[in-house]
Write an enzyme that holds these catalytic residues in place. Structure first.
Site, PDB file in Angstrom:
ATOM      1  N   SER A   1       0.964  -1.075  -0.256  1.00  0.00           N
ATOM      2  CA  SER A   1       0.448   0.002   0.001  1.00  0.00           C
ATOM      3  C   SER A   1       0.846   1.223   0.140  1.00  0.00           C
ATOM      4  O   SER A   1       0.272   2.182  -0.620  1.00  0.00           O
ATOM      5  CB  SER A   1      -1.317   0.312   1.657  1.00  0.00           C
TER       6      SER A   1
ATOM      7  N   HIS B   1      -5.970  -3.739  -6.751  1.00  0.00           N
ATOM      8  CA  HIS B   1      -6.501  -3.787  -4.570  1.00  0.00           C
ATOM      9  C   HIS B   1      -6.683  -2.704  -4.266  1.00  0.00           C
ATOM     10  O   HIS B   1      -6.512  -1.476  -5.061  1.00  0.00           O
ATOM     11  CB  HIS B   1      -4.864  -4.158  -4.106  1.00  0.00           C
TER      12      HIS B   1
HETATM   13  C1  LIG Z   1      -1.365  -4.495  -4.850  1.00  0.00           C
HETATM   14  C2  LIG Z   1      -1.469  -4.516  -2.687  1.00  0.00           C
HETATM   15  N1  LIG Z   1      -2.019  -3.045  -2.432  1.00  0.00           N
HETATM   16  C3  LIG Z   1      -1.928  -3.391  -1.304  1.00  0.00           C
HETATM   17  C4  LIG Z   1      -2.001  -5.120  -0.943  1.00  0.00           C
HETATM   18  C5  LIG Z   1      -2.101  -4.876   0.978  1.00  0.00           C
HETATM   19  O1  LIG Z   1      -1.341  -5.216   0.895  1.00  0.00           O
HETATM   20  P1  LIG Z   1      -0.375  -4.305   2.547  1.00  0.00           P
HETATM   21  O2  LIG Z   1      -0.676  -4.513   3.946  1.00  0.00           O
HETATM   22  O3  LIG Z   1       1.548  -4.840   2.400  1.00  0.00           O
HETATM   23  O4  LIG Z   1      -0.126  -2.921   1.789  1.00  0.00           O
HETATM   24  C6  LIG Z   1      -1.796  -5.840  -1.321  1.00  0.00           C
HETATM   25  C7  LIG Z   1      -1.891  -7.498  -1.302  1.00  0.00           C
HETATM   26  O5  LIG Z   1      -1.876  -8.683  -1.497  1.00  0.00           O
HETATM   27  C8  LIG Z   1      -1.216  -6.012  -2.771  1.00  0.00           C
HETATM   28  O6  LIG Z   1      -1.436  -7.106  -3.556  1.00  0.00           O
END
Ligand SMILES: Cc1ncc(COP(=O)(O)O)c(C=O)c1O
Length: 160
Positions: free
Chosen positions: A63, A106
């Site tokens: 994120s 996402h």
């Molecule tokens: C493209 C993307 N963004 C964000 C996330 C969320 O992860 P994180 O908690 O490390 O921000 C993920 C999780 O798989 C993701 O694939």
């Protein structure tokens, strides 16, 4: 009072500029990202030693990465647009910017746009859950005709 504020600002600067406080970590990060770029056979522009704008950084989460790419693209777009339209305020230019992502990306893309008060246009996917170029092109043309300024396509590889 002056001393207190100066000390506070100094501490904030130390925190915000890790390169100033831990040059060895910055050096290691640079070397590792160049190894990665070479292992992936990326063009020289992606290396720190290259002449292009390439290279990368290591961040704490996906994120955070999404937010950083949006911030960088927005800052870059505003710099370019301010030179092109010196009489228009940065706030007005920023209000016209529009980002794109697949409707299956996402939620970090949507969250990054919410945090930066940025319009987001979600692009429909095909039966393989892929965002197609023609759908993106159609959306960009529609938005341009409505006076908006496309500046970012984000996060289409990882979908949930
Ligand atoms: C493209 C993307 N963004 C964000 C996330 C969320 O992860 P994180 O908690 O490390 O921000 C993920 C999780 O798989 C993701 O694939």
């Amino acid at each position: 009072m002056y001393d207190m504020v100066t000390t506070m600002l100094h501490d904030i600067k130390k925190f915000c500029e890790p390169r100033a406080t831990s040059p060895s970590c910055a050096e290691l990060e640079t070397l590792m990202l160049d190894w990665l770029a070479k292992a992936m056979n990326l063009p020289k522009d992606f290396l720190h030693e290259g002449v292009g704008p390439g290279c990368g950084v290591i961040l704490g989460s996906c994120s955070e990465g999404t937010l950083m790419t949006l911030l960088s693209a927005k800052s870059n777009a505003l710099k370019t647009l301010s030179l092109k339209y010196p009489d228009v305020s940065e706030y007005e230019l920023a209000s016209k910017l529009v980002a794109y992502t697949s409707e299956y990306s996402h939620s970090s893309v949507e969250r990054a746009c919410l945090l930066r008060f940025t319009q987001l246009h979600k692009i429909p996917v095909d039966k393989n859950v892929s965002m197609r170029g023609d759908n993106l092109q159609r959306a960009i043309t529609e938005d341009r005709n409505a006076g908006k300024i496309p500046f970012y396509v984000g996060d289409i590889l990882l979908t949930n």
